[in-house]
Design a protein around this motif. Structure first.
Motif: not given
Length: 432
Positions: A309-332
């Motif tokens: 893990n590094n700073y860039k990968s952590a930032e991209m992981a957070n964006v992917a979590f919000l867009n691909n994992t959390l947001n579909p649950i909220l929208r559902k």
């Protein structure tokens, strides 16, 4: 019932329809209003005893993924909004707004409610919410999250049979009378638990945990075969009996924790069990962590597997979590609430929205950058953001500000056209 914007919309249960005898249904579906208070300490985990979810939650990776997703949804306030002057604003006077943001049920806060909804969604594949109406005011009195194993869903007739004694709901409901939040679905009508698909991976993880426990419990004892020297021939019954006693003695000494054991002169020991290095035990456990994260859609860094893990990968992981994992649950959840709690004629004037800005409540640097960008783009005023932060308004803060670095292209074109005649006149004067 009411199309006016002054009152919160709701669907009238079929049992309150005075003309229900004109329908084709032979059975009347009702919503119970008698509430039986819980006696003693009731915990949802007690219902999970003996279920696949209770066993899987003993795996650290599964527990972390489920806990992360549940808390990430629970911290976001679910707002009931209405259309006013062309924009959606929170309907603070609505009963639904209070139920969704403060207390959906008598013994449950909004945080615990949404946390258990997502937990049921992940571990059981389905979350069932029954809106209980008040017979006098026709408003939704409470939102009941049905316990595990209390709902039977007839997918052929779209009928739900609820027998939840603890929550005081025992009745039969149609599709439009119950809020059904589904997980990964094959037929589109009923969800399947994540653990059902991840059964093999979770079993591997459970076996690995048990093997680790055994290794630590017995001190890493080895297994093997004790035999005589191959140069000695013609073993008899007496020699075999002595060999068995020698094997039992060696095994007992290994079990007692001894590391080095002396063997009789004519005895040979051959190890059968593989070492951790041979089995690549630790590598297989790391692979299992990644596999479980894939099923839940959670980046390994969120379960503290940050070896690369590094700073860039952590930032991209957070964006992917919000867009691909959390947001579909909220929208559902938002779509299901709008579909079941609002009349179709008012669907364009009402909205259920999770306030996603709360995700950055503790990330002050990201919030500051966000404020700066939205103010520079003219989307928010200073006072609007100050109200969101519960700060008093300032003088002149209601003016819309925009960045001065950008200009309309027509102004640049007009400026260039005005500059050209002036340049030609100057050139003519130089010639004269």
């Amino acid at each position: 019932m009411c199309d006016s914007d002054d009152y919160p919309p709701m669907k009238i249960p079929k049992w309150l329809n005075p003309f229900r005898w004109f329908t084709r249904e032979e059975e009347t579906y009702t919503t119970g209003t008698q509430y039986a208070p819980r006696t003693g300490g009731y915990e949802y985990w007690s219902l999970l005893a003996g279920s696949p979810g209770s066993a899987a939650l003993s795996i650290a990776t599964v527990y972390r993924c489920v806990n992360l997703l549940c808390d990430s949804v629970a911290v976001l306030p679910c707002q009931y909004m209405r259309l006013k002057d062309g924009i959606f604003v929170p309907d603070l006077n609505s009963r639904l707004h209070y139920l969704l943001t403060v207390q959906p049920d008598i013994a449950m806060s909004a945080y615990d409610f949404w946390r258990q909804v997502v937990q049921s969604l992940l571990l059981e594949g389905n979350a069932y919410i029954v809106p209980v109406y008040n017979t006098a005011s026709l408003e939704i009195e409470r939102l009941v999250l049905c316990g595990r194993g209390t709902v039977s869903h007839d997918t052929s007739n779209d009928v739900y049979t609820v027998n939840d004694v603890l929550n005081g709901v025992s009745d039969t409901f149609t599709e439009e009378q119950i809020v059904h939040i589904k997980g990964m679905s094959v037929d589109g009508k009923s969800g399947v638990s994540v653990l059902t698909y991840a059964r093999l991976t979770s079993q591997i993880a459970t076996t690995g945990d048990q093997e680790t426990l055994n290794r630590f419990a017995n001190g890493g004892n080895v297994r093997g075969i004790v035999s005589n020297d191959t140069s000695v021939r013609g073993f008899g019954e007496y020699q075999d009996e002595q060999l068995t006693k020698t094997a039992e003695d060696i095994d007992a000494r290994f079990q007692s924790g001894e590391r080095i054991v002396s063997l009789p002169g004519q005895v040979d020991f051959k190890q059968l069990s593989l070492s951790s290095t041979d089995m690549q035990f630790l590598e297989s456990r790391k692979f299992t962590v990644r596999e479980i994260c894939r099923f839940f859609g959670v980046h390994p860094s969120f379960v503290f597997d940050d070896t690369s893990n590094n700073y860039k990968s952590a930032e991209m992981a957070n964006v992917a979590f919000l867009n691909n994992t959390l947001n579909p649950i909220l929208r559902k959840i938002e779509c299901e609430l709008l579909r079941k709690l609002v009349a179709p004629s008012l669907a364009g004037k009402r909205r259920f929205v999770f306030n996603r800005q709360s995700l950055y409540a503790c990330d002050l640097e990201s919030r500051a950058k966000y404020w700066q960008q939205v103010i520079a783009a003219g989307l928010y005023t200073v006072n609007e953001l100050r109200r969101d932060e519960n700060k008093p308004e300032v003088e002149g803060g209601d003016k819309v500000l925009v960045s001065a670095n950008l200009k309309p292209i027509d102004e640049l074109t007009a400026g260039n056209a005005a500059a050209k005649p002036q340049e030609s006149n100057e050139g003519q004067e130089d010639t004269d």
